[in-house]
Enzyme design. Sequence first.
Site, PDB file in Angstrom:
ATOM      1  CG  ASP A 107      -1.671   1.304   1.372  1.00  0.00           C
ATOM      2  OD1 ASP A 107      -2.465   1.633   0.474  1.00  0.00           O
ATOM      3  OD2 ASP A 107      -1.434   1.994   2.377  1.00  0.00           O
ATOM      4  CG  ASP A 110       2.354  -0.230   5.354  1.00  0.00           C
ATOM      5  OD1 ASP A 110       2.192  -0.301   4.111  1.00  0.00           O
ATOM      6  OD2 ASP A 110       1.430   0.021   6.147  1.00  0.00           O
ATOM      7  CE1 TYR A 258      -2.548   1.315  10.322  1.00  0.00           C
ATOM      8  CE2 TYR A 258      -4.424   0.118  11.215  1.00  0.00           C
ATOM      9  CZ  TYR A 258      -3.106   0.531  11.307  1.00  0.00           C
ATOM     10  OH  TYR A 258      -2.353   0.159  12.402  1.00  0.00           O
ATOM     11  CD  GLU A 503       3.455   5.530   4.908  1.00  0.00           C
ATOM     12  OE1 GLU A 503       3.562   4.289   4.912  1.00  0.00           O
ATOM     13  OE2 GLU A 503       2.817   6.160   5.781  1.00  0.00           O
TER      14      GLU A 503
END
Length: 530
Positions: A107, A110, A258, A503
């Site tokens: 995704d 991670d 999430y 990220e």
Amino acid sequence: MEAKEVEDTKSNFRWCWLLLVSVIAILVIVAGVLAIIEDFKDSKKNSASHHPGPIVKKYADALEIALQFFDVQKSGKLVNNRIVWRGDSGLLDGIEMNLDLSKGMYDAGDLMKFGFPMAFTATMLSLAILEYGENMKTVKQLGHARDSLKWITIFLIDTHPSENVLYIQVGDPELDHQCWERPEAIRGIRPSTQVNTSFPGTEVAAETAAAMASASLVFKNINSSYSNLLLEHAQQLFSFADAYRGSYSVSIPQVQNYYNSTGYEDELLWAATWLYHASKDLSYLKYVTELNGQQFANWGNPTWFSWDDKHAGTRVLLSRLNIFGAKGMSSEENLDLQMYRKTSEAIMCELLPDSPTATSSRTNGGLVWVSKWNCLQHAMASAFLAVLFSDYMVTAQISTLYYHGKSYSPADLRDFAISQADYILGNNPMKMSYLVGYGSKYPQNVHHWGASIPVDANTTCKDGFTWLNSINPNPNVAVGAVVGGHFLNETYIDSRNNRMQAEPTTYNSALVVSLLSSLVRSSSVVDSFT
């Protein structure tokens, strides 16, 4: 009758005959002129279709870089992967359910596989290929885009083992995030999470249906059997999503931390729209208009396009039908399509900076900025919709968009999209490209597990955090990653621990690929996907 009367009668007859011949001749000439005018119009339209503008090198170069992040993110047994520091991973995913869930893509930084945003990634890749595949082909990137799409859709097919079961997650984020390790070092069997009739997930099932329906169009003329398989899964998943309505955020509360969903009505419309495009089944068109338009579409209320909210994308995609036409639709359906189009026009005018209804959600430098988390998502998504709507106007020879007493041209929308793309590529106060690998300055400390750990490092789950906390640049470049982006004050902190800004996400890459492929050169679009 006297001779003079006979002669007058003949004269009158000849005069009437000559008049009739003259009228016929004039009508023939007029018809010919009209035909020439129509031919001229068609030639102009065909000229626009077959004579696109020159290639814009910076966007072509950026597109080539952006597409590589999908290779960075691939799970499974890799084939001809372009990223030298990546290897096979996740090979046991799904094995506890006797399924092969090894493929798909991680995704973000991670090692989780979240089905909801991954399906959106596939849908956006499909949309980009369908609208701008010729642009991709011109710069030799179409094959890479299709390969990445297929890698995801194979996974999505595997997550749907029966009509009313869909696996929507691989891995446990709470457990996975206790480690910092390369994907190739994943140990053991990871859990898989499903939605079903007892625990429904309408939004994720519908988004997966949209992904498969759109992808079926991409592969229709390349691999018809695969295309048909995708469409079959899409239709089953849509029926499941619609029949068993319920949010996956309620059924599976863990996802709220999430990818929490704010509603599923938009995904139902989005999926039905794609199913209409893919199948031409008028029941799907009726679904988004007469049956559910009033209830679900939120007409007249512009919203931001994102992995969670598909309203704006649906409106633009249905505007396509209103602009180019759809066979067999009723007058009521067309009126509802006009409502989608009017709301699309309202969205466009919110994006244009000099519009009376221009959004205030911008930085001083002009970038659309809606959220501090992953702020670039909304800028890229909005810019792509703007240039797409602009190209619909160009193709249909619509020269002007009128709104609140002002008029705007397709060029105005394209200029807005260019401003957003250029900002992301480095024309910003930081003078930094937020696309990793593009330009002379880009983030060096991307929050990405695989990029941060050397290939030859022998780390365990816990001691990998040494690399998270290292002040040295990543040893591996996450080529093509789009980081989260800057703060509202247009600053960016290049720190691996700065997850909010540093990220990347896989769906961000789908958005930037869509945007860049639309800007590689100016061109018209096809009036139908089939």
